[in-house]
Motif scaffolding. Structure first.
Motif, PDB file in Angstrom:
ATOM      1  N   ILE A   1     101.267  45.143  21.562  1.00 28.25           N
ATOM      2  CA  ILE A   1     100.982  45.937  20.362  1.00 28.25           C
ATOM      3  C   ILE A   1      99.646  45.500  19.762  1.00 28.25           C
TER       4      ILE A   1
ATOM      5  N   LYS B   1      93.363  47.027  13.463  1.00 26.61           N
ATOM      6  CA  LYS B   1      92.807  48.283  13.980  1.00 26.61           C
ATOM      7  C   LYS B   1      91.843  48.927  12.977  1.00 26.61           C
TER       8      LYS B   1
ATOM      9  N   LYS C   1      96.409  46.698  21.687  1.00 26.17           N
ATOM     10  CA  LYS C   1      96.004  48.096  21.453  1.00 26.17           C
ATOM     11  C   LYS C   1      95.066  48.163  20.251  1.00 26.17           C
TER      12      LYS C   1
ATOM     13  N   ALA D   1     104.149  41.720  14.106  1.00 24.33           N
ATOM     14  CA  ALA D   1     103.077  42.131  15.019  1.00 24.33           C
ATOM     15  C   ALA D   1     102.537  43.515  14.673  1.00 24.33           C
ATOM     16  N   ASN D   2     103.420  44.432  14.282  1.00 29.76           N
ATOM     17  CA  ASN D   2     102.962  45.781  13.931  1.00 29.76           C
ATOM     18  C   ASN D   2     102.042  45.767  12.726  1.00 29.76           C
ATOM     19  N   ALA D   3     102.389  44.999  11.705  1.00 29.72           N
ATOM     20  CA  ALA D   3     101.575  44.934  10.497  1.00 29.72           C
ATOM     21  C   ALA D   3     100.202  44.342  10.789  1.00 29.72           C
TER      22      ALA D   3
ATOM     23  N   ALA E   1     104.955  41.278  21.919  1.00 29.14           N
ATOM     24  CA  ALA E   1     104.247  41.382  20.650  1.00 29.14           C
ATOM     25  C   ALA E   1     102.744  41.500  20.879  1.00 29.14           C
TER      26      ALA E   1
ATOM     27  N   ALA F   1      98.700  44.283  13.719  1.00 29.12           N
ATOM     28  CA  ALA F   1      97.984  45.224  14.581  1.00 29.12           C
ATOM     29  C   ALA F   1      97.387  46.367  13.767  1.00 29.12           C
ATOM     30  N   ASN F   2      98.156  46.916  12.836  1.00 30.59           N
ATOM     31  CA  ASN F   2      97.639  48.009  12.008  1.00 30.59           C
ATOM     32  C   ASN F   2      96.470  47.559  11.147  1.00 30.59           C
TER      33      ASN F   2
END
Length: 82
Positions: A32, A10, A35, A2-4, A29, A6-7
């Motif tokens: 994140i 963004k 955002k 999820a972080n990857a 998840a 999301a980044n």
């Protein structure tokens, strides 16, 4: 995970459609991801159907869409939203 995603979302200015259906995405998840969705300026279609999104996740999406002005089509079928 999820972080990857999301980044990447963004900072991406050209992605128009993203299919995350059937990935077991939970409310945590999704928080994140939302955002990043607030800041994205290109995504028009998002498939989130067949995940594990509940009421908290639905609220996070609604809050993100207050900022996001480009998303036109959101699929949330077959989740756990009451």
């Amino acid at each position: 995970g999820a972080n990857a995603i999301a980044n990447a979302l963004k900072d991406n200015g050209s992605l128009k459609a993203l299919n995350l259906a059937g990935n077991g995405i939970t409310d945590n998840a999704l928080g994140i991801f939302c955002k990043a969705l607030e800041q994205n300026k290109s995504l028009q279609i998002l498939w989130l159907d067949e995940n594990k999104i509940g009421n908290e996740g639905a609220k996070a999406i609604a809050d993100a869409l207050k900022q996001n002005k480009t998303l036109e089509n959101l699929e949330l079928d077959s989740n756990q939203i009451a």
